[in-house]
Write a protein that holds these residues in place. Structure first.
Motif, short mmCIF file in Angstrom:
data_model
loop_
_atom_site.label_atom_id
_atom_site.label_comp_id
_atom_site.label_asym_id
_atom_site.label_seq_id
_atom_site.Cartn_x
_atom_site.Cartn_y
_atom_site.Cartn_z
N LEU A 22 54.97 32.79 -11.04
CA LEU A 22 53.68 32.13 -11.28
C LEU A 22 53.75 31.02 -12.32
CD1 LEU A 22 51.28 35.21 -11.25
CD2 LEU A 22 51.62 33.54 -9.43
N CYS A 23 54.64 31.15 -13.31
CA CYS A 23 54.63 30.22 -14.44
C CYS A 23 55.94 29.46 -14.63
CB CYS A 23 54.32 30.98 -15.74
SG CYS A 23 52.85 32.01 -15.66
N HIS A 38 62.27 30.88 -10.86
CA HIS A 38 61.14 30.34 -10.10
C HIS A 38 61.63 29.49 -8.93
CE1 HIS A 38 57.24 28.43 -9.29
NE2 HIS A 38 57.92 27.31 -9.20
N MET A 310 49.35 27.27 -7.28
CA MET A 310 49.83 28.53 -6.72
C MET A 310 48.71 29.52 -6.52
SD MET A 310 53.13 28.44 -6.29
CE MET A 310 53.48 30.18 -6.29
N TYR A 311 47.74 29.50 -7.43
CA TYR A 311 46.71 30.51 -7.34
C TYR A 311 45.44 29.95 -6.77
CZ TYR A 311 45.08 28.27 -11.57
OH TYR A 311 44.63 27.35 -12.48
#
Length: 311
Positions: A22-23, A38, A310-311
Motif C-alpha cells: 500500500l505504501c 512493492h 491504490m485505494y
C-alpha cells in the motif's frame, strides 16, 4: 514458546507485506527494501506470472488473464467493494465472537457491544455514500458552470477540449479512463469505492478515511482493555509473581505475561495488530489528503508525490 514466536513472525511478515503493497511508493520509502517489495508485488510478480502462463498454457491463456486484468483494473467493477464488505464483516464477526464474551469486563462496560456495531454501520454508510455519489461529472449541460467555477489560468491550465467527451475541459478536471467521464476537480479514481473522487464527494471520502481510522483506533484500544481486564480478573500478574518469586518486577515478568496472552488470547492479539496496522495506514492516507485539502490541491495535481490511487 515456538508457537508464540511463529505467531509474532507471521504478524511481522504480514505487516511488512501490507505496508509495502500500500505504501511502497511513498517518498519516505524510496530506495528501501519496502519500495523493492512493492515493485515486486505490483509489477514483478505479475510479469513473471504472465510469462509462466504463456510458457505453460500458451498465448490464449495469457490473453484470458489479460482480459481479467482489464475487467478488474481498467473498467468499473464492484470487486474491491465486495472485498471491503467482506473484510469489515469478517473482522467484526471475529471481534464479536472472541471479545464480546468478556464485555462487560473489568475496564469496559456492556455498552461497547452496541457502540461498536453502530460504528461499523456508520462506516458502511459513509462507504456507500462515497461509492454512489456523483463526483462532479461534467457534461454538455453543466460544462459552462464548471468553466466559470474553475477558470483557466493560461499557465498550467488553458482552454482545450476533451478528446473523448468532445466538450470543453474545465481547469483542474480530468477524463477518467476507467469510468469514461470527465470529473470536476478530479483527485483520483478509487477502486475501493468503484468511483472517482472529485469536487462533489471529496468530503465524503475524507469522512470515510477519518471514521475508519477512528474505528480501528477504537477497536485496538478496546481489545487492549479486554486483555488488560482479563489479566486483572484472573490475577495473572499476582500468580506469576508468586511462581517466579516476589522479587521480580513487572518488567521482569513482562515476557511471561506476553507468553501467557499469546497462548490464551492469540485471536484477540492478531485482531488487535491487524486493526493497529490498518489504522496507521488510514491515518497516513487521511493526513496526506488533509494536507492536499488545506493547500487546495489534488492528488492528480501532485504527480511527483506518492500515488494513492491504490485505494
Amino acid at each position: 514458546m515456538g508457537v508464540e514466536w511463529l505467531l509474532v513472525c507471521h504478524g511481522l511478515v504480514t505487516a511488512v507485506v501490507v505496508v509495502s503493497f500500500l505504501c511502497g511508493r511513498w517518498p519516505i520509502f524510496e530506495g528501501t527494501f519496502i519500495q523493492r517489495i512493492h515493485y515486486f508485488l505490483t509489477f514483478g510478480a505479475y510479469d513473471y506470472f504472465l510469462r509462466f502462463v504463456g510458457a505453460v498454457f500458451g498465448p490464449k491463456c495469457t490473453d484470458a488473464v489479460l482480459s481479467v486484468e482489464y475487467y478488474c483494473c481498467d473498467r468499473p467493477n464492484p470487486l474491491l467493494q465486495i472485498i471491503y464488505i467482506v473484510i469489515i464483516g469478517v473482522t467484526y464477526y471475529f471481534i464479536a465472537k472472541s471479545c464480546f464474551a468478556y464485555i462487560p469486563g473489568y475496564y469496559l462496560s456492556g455498552i461497547h457491544r452496541y457502540t461498536s456495531f453502530l460504528a461499523v454501520v456508520v462506516g458502511i454508510l459513509l462507504f456507500l455514500l462515497t461509492s454512489f455519489s456523483d463526483p462532479g461529472t461534467i457534461n454538455t449541460e453543466n460544462v459552462a458552470h464548471y468553466i466559470s467555477a474553475y477558470p483557466y489560468d493560461n499557465i498550467i491550465y488553458s482552454e482545450k477540449e476533451c478528446s473523448t467527451c468532445k466538450i470543453p475541459k474545465p481547469a483542474r478536471s480530468k477524463h477518467c479512463s476507467i469510468c469514461d467521464r470527465c470529473v470536476a476537480r478530479f483527485d483520483h479514481h478509487c477502486g475501493w469505492m468503484n468511483n472517482c473522487i472529485g469536487e462533489k464527494n471529496t468530503r465524503y471520502f475524507m469522512a470515510f478515511l477519518l471514521w475508519h481510522f477512528l474505528i480501528c483506533l477504537y477497536g485496538t484500544v478496546a481489545i487492549v482493555l479486554v486483555l488488560a481486564g482479563r489479566l486483572r480478573e484472573l490475577r495473572v500478574v499476582d500468580i506469576l509473581t508468586v511462581y517466579y518469586g516476589i522479587e521480580n518486577s513487572f518488567l521482569d515478568l513482562a515476557p511471561n505475561v506476553v507468553q501467557w496472552l499469546l497462548g490464551s488470547y492469540n485471536t484477540q492479539i492478531l485482531l488487535m495488530v491487524f486493526l493497529a496496522i490498518v489504522g496507521m495506514l488510514l491515518a497516513g492516507f487521511f493526513g496526506y489528503h488533509a494536507k492536499l485539502c488545506l493547500t487546495n490541491t489534488t492528488t492528480n495535481e501532485v504527480p511527483s508525490t506518492c500515488n494513492l490511487q491504490m485505494y
